[in-house]
Write an enzyme that holds these catalytic residues in place. Structure first.
Site, PDB file in Angstrom:
ATOM      1  N   GLY A  29       2.295   2.401  11.110  1.00  0.00           N
ATOM      2  CA  GLY A  29       3.176   3.842  10.992  1.00  0.00           C
ATOM      3  C   GLY A  29       3.672   4.334  12.326  1.00  0.00           C
ATOM      4  O   GLY A  29       4.366   5.469  12.329  1.00  0.00           O
ATOM      5  N   ASN A  68       0.850  -1.204  -0.086  1.00  0.00           N
ATOM      6  CA  ASN A  68       0.021  -0.033   0.263  1.00  0.00           C
ATOM      7  C   ASN A  68       0.851   1.187  -0.124  1.00  0.00           C
ATOM      8  O   ASN A  68       1.464   1.543   0.951  1.00  0.00           O
ATOM      9  CB  ASN A  68      -0.979  -0.040   1.319  1.00  0.00           C
ATOM     10  CG  ASN A  68      -1.697   1.300   1.271  1.00  0.00           C
ATOM     11  OD1 ASN A  68      -2.045   2.043   0.472  1.00  0.00           O
ATOM     12  ND2 ASN A  68      -2.152   1.429   2.551  1.00  0.00           N
ATOM     13  N   SER A 118       3.408  -2.335  10.585  1.00  0.00           N
ATOM     14  CA  SER A 118       4.742  -2.054  10.525  1.00  0.00           C
ATOM     15  C   SER A 118       5.508  -3.515  10.388  1.00  0.00           C
ATOM     16  O   SER A 118       6.380  -3.803  11.099  1.00  0.00           O
ATOM     17  CB  SER A 118       5.051  -1.671  11.973  1.00  0.00           C
ATOM     18  OG  SER A 118       4.733  -0.407  12.218  1.00  0.00           O
ATOM     19  N   HIS A 166      -9.575   0.557   5.297  1.00  0.00           N
ATOM     20  CA  HIS A 166      -8.361   0.853   5.874  1.00  0.00           C
ATOM     21  C   HIS A 166      -8.445   1.803   7.113  1.00  0.00           C
ATOM     22  O   HIS A 166      -9.168   2.671   7.037  1.00  0.00           O
ATOM     23  CB  HIS A 166      -7.355   1.580   4.781  1.00  0.00           C
ATOM     24  CG  HIS A 166      -5.795   1.479   5.332  1.00  0.00           C
ATOM     25  ND1 HIS A 166      -5.746   2.375   6.325  1.00  0.00           N
ATOM     26  CD2 HIS A 166      -4.934   0.449   5.134  1.00  0.00           C
ATOM     27  CE1 HIS A 166      -4.203   2.178   6.402  1.00  0.00           C
ATOM     28  NE2 HIS A 166      -3.910   1.066   5.852  1.00  0.00           N
ATOM     29  N   LYS A 196       0.095   4.247   0.004  1.00  0.00           N
ATOM     30  CA  LYS A 196      -0.488   5.357   0.603  1.00  0.00           C
ATOM     31  C   LYS A 196      -0.399   6.642  -0.237  1.00  0.00           C
ATOM     32  O   LYS A 196      -0.709   6.476  -1.427  1.00  0.00           O
ATOM     33  CB  LYS A 196       0.109   5.506   1.710  1.00  0.00           C
ATOM     34  CG  LYS A 196      -0.244   4.446   2.810  1.00  0.00           C
ATOM     35  CD  LYS A 196       0.066   4.482   4.120  1.00  0.00           C
ATOM     36  CE  LYS A 196      -0.249   3.054   4.930  1.00  0.00           C
ATOM     37  NZ  LYS A 196       0.015   3.442   6.505  1.00  0.00           N
ATOM     38  N   GLU A 236      -5.085  -5.210  10.954  1.00  0.00           N
ATOM     39  CA  GLU A 236      -4.164  -4.223  10.949  1.00  0.00           C
ATOM     40  C   GLU A 236      -4.493  -3.520  12.323  1.00  0.00           C
ATOM     41  O   GLU A 236      -5.372  -2.697  12.291  1.00  0.00           O
ATOM     42  CB  GLU A 236      -4.178  -3.115   9.857  1.00  0.00           C
ATOM     43  CG  GLU A 236      -5.619  -2.909   9.254  1.00  0.00           C
ATOM     44  CD  GLU A 236      -5.698  -1.756   8.335  1.00  0.00           C
ATOM     45  OE1 GLU A 236      -4.616  -1.468   7.789  1.00  0.00           O
ATOM     46  OE2 GLU A 236      -6.556  -0.931   8.437  1.00  0.00           O
ATOM     47  N   GLU A 251      -7.068   4.237   8.297  1.00  0.00           N
ATOM     48  CA  GLU A 251      -6.932   5.646   7.958  1.00  0.00           C
ATOM     49  C   GLU A 251      -8.245   6.017   7.271  1.00  0.00           C
ATOM     50  O   GLU A 251      -8.629   7.324   7.662  1.00  0.00           O
ATOM     51  CB  GLU A 251      -5.781   5.898   7.175  1.00  0.00           C
ATOM     52  CG  GLU A 251      -4.357   5.574   7.832  1.00  0.00           C
ATOM     53  CD  GLU A 251      -3.232   5.433   6.903  1.00  0.00           C
ATOM     54  OE1 GLU A 251      -2.067   5.217   7.499  1.00  0.00           O
ATOM     55  OE2 GLU A 251      -3.217   5.422   5.647  1.00  0.00           O
TER      56      GLU A 251
END
Length: 251
Positions: A173, A9, A212, A95, A11, A167, A97
């Protein structure tokens, strides 16, 4: 036996020249991981460029998001059929985010999952808990609710057309990574939830880990019984790192 899957991904990263350089280095390096299915999800503006660069390779194309609508007056949105026409095979749905920064709830995520199926895309359903939820010991409940919303919309047979990616929000991150035992516990829980609906679907479902993942920890994570690959963020922007993660999945 479930074939390992590793998805990068990107991003909101990328430039035309950088994309070309990354893939020029990555594609030959992936030759040693032929038994692993691989894909990358660049930002919308680069989908056509990346599709062209991937032509003739085994590396597949995915998108990071989609609209729940097929067409219409939805300025700024991109439909599943548009993504399919550009050559996408995968699309990320829900996701963390998107959920945390843009307010996507379980119901909207389920609608997007359904839209992806309608366009013959493979939706990658992202689920996971926040640090507060982990500390509150409600991880299993949170993940179950996120999956149940999709089951209510498309049923177990519809869910079978996708992939699940666990996740933990607190490990994305941040440099923090869930331990292999923590990851395996949640993956096992997810598979048991599906088994209550259909044991065959549960056995075949690929459940990825995202949070991560690096070359240094990928092998131990992917060795867990119910971990079928990874959804890779920052490390997917480095050809050597991503190739090493895919090689770990191969082993």
């Amino acid at each position: 036996m479930r074939r390992k899957l590793v998805i990068g991904n990107w991003k909101m990263h990328g430039k035309h020249q950088a994309n070309a350089q990354l893939l020029e280095a990555l594609l030959p390096a992936l030759a040693e991981s032929a038994g692993v299915e691989t894909a990358v999800c660049p930002p919308y503006p680069y989908l056509a460029q990346v599709a062209e660069l991937l032509a003739g390779s085994t590396l597949k194309l995915g998108a990071q998001n989609l609209s729940r609508f097929d067409q219409g007056a939805h300025t700024g949105e991109v439909s599943a059929h548009m993504l399919r026409e550009l050559g996408c095979q995968y699309v990320l749905v829900g996701h963390s985010e998107r959920r945390s920064l843009y307010g996507e709830d379980d119901r909207l995520v389920a609608e997007k999952f359904a839209a992806a199926l309608c366009a013959d895309l493979v939706p990658v359903l992202c689920v996971g808990e926040s640090l507060a939820q982990r500390r509150g010991e409600i991880t299993e409940r949170v993940v179950a609710e996120q999956i149940q919303a999709v089951l209510q919309r498309v049923g177990i047979n519809g869910l079978a057309g996708g992939v699940i990616a666990y996740e933990p929000v607190w490990a994305i991150g941040t440099g923090e990574t869930a331990t292999p035992a923590q990851v395996q516990a949640v993956h096992r829980h997810i598979r048991s939830l599906l088994a209550e609906q259909d044991p065959a679907v549960a056995a075949a479902m690929r459940i990825l880990y995202g949070g991560s993942v690096k070359a240094a920890n990928a092998g131990e994570l992917f060795a867990q019984t119910d971990v079928d690959g990874g959804l890779i963020g920052g490390a997917s922007l480095d050809a050597a790192s991503f190739a090493a993660i895919c090689a770990a999945a191969q082993r």
